[in-house]
Design a protein around this motif. Structure first.
Motif, mmCIF file in Angstrom:
data_model
loop_
_atom_site.group_PDB
_atom_site.id
_atom_site.type_symbol
_atom_site.label_atom_id
_atom_site.label_comp_id
_atom_site.label_asym_id
_atom_site.label_seq_id
_atom_site.Cartn_x
_atom_site.Cartn_y
_atom_site.Cartn_z
ATOM 1 N N TYR A 42 0.838 -1.203 0.000
ATOM 2 C CA TYR A 42 0.000 0.000 0.000
ATOM 3 C C TYR A 42 0.870 1.249 0.000
ATOM 4 C CZ TYR A 42 -3.205 -3.652 1.496
ATOM 5 O OH TYR A 42 -3.916 -4.815 1.590
ATOM 6 N N TRP A 101 -9.220 5.584 2.814
ATOM 7 C CA TRP A 101 -8.697 4.267 2.465
ATOM 8 C C TRP A 101 -8.894 3.296 3.632
ATOM 9 C CZ3 TRP A 101 -4.836 1.268 4.596
ATOM 10 C CH2 TRP A 101 -4.384 0.188 3.832
ATOM 11 N N GLU A 104 -12.412 2.135 3.899
ATOM 12 C CA GLU A 104 -12.689 1.177 2.824
ATOM 13 C C GLU A 104 -12.125 -0.207 3.141
ATOM 14 O OE1 GLU A 104 -11.008 3.090 -0.617
ATOM 15 O OE2 GLU A 104 -12.644 4.557 -0.733
#
Length: 143
Positions: A42, A101, A104
């Motif tokens: 990420y 993020w 999510e």
């Protein structure tokens, strides 16, 4: 106008490495190899006008994180903005992105850390809305 925040690609490893080396003390070859072997899944670059101005490294931790009340935890592993791009709100954009993020990914908290002696990082964390939850010093003895 805000920039674009996108996952760093393999062909951008040297750009990514330039940012990561500002924050992490691991040697360049170890970081490069780790990135290319997807050990850092990420990793985001902030692009504006064709230039990578900032970097954001996130992770998902499934083990206990000091001060957190639920699992999994989104973790801010690293963040850096090029000197000429600072004081323009980019770090705030990156934090907004990181929070979105994290949600999510099913996380309700975003954690981070820094070294006790890193006063500038401590100030940065406070400025962008983190609250300190603890301090620790680690020890080791050779056997």
């Amino acid at each position: 106008m805000s920039g674009r925040i996108v996952l760093a690609r393999e062909d951008e490893v040297e750009i990514w490495l330039g940012f990561a080396r500002q924050v992490w003390s691991s040697d360049a070859e170890r970081l490069r190899t780790g990135f290319l072997n997807h050990q850092f899944p990420y990793e985001f670059l902030y692009w504006k006008a064709g230039e990578a101005l900032a970097w954001l490294s996130l992770s998902i931790r499934k083990e206990y994180v000091e001060g957190c009340s639920s699992l999994p935890i989104a973790y801010l592993e690293g963040i850096a903005v090029l000197p000429h791009a600072r004081k323009q709100g980019i770090a705030g954009e990156l934090l907004t992105f990181a929070k979105r993020w994290a949600k999510e990914q099913g996380c309700s908290q975003l954690a981070s850390d820094c070294a006790l002696e890193n006063n500038s990082s401590q100030e940065f964390h406070r400025k962008i809305g983190f609250r300190e939850v603890g301090r620790s010093i680690h020890y080791i003895v050779e056997i």
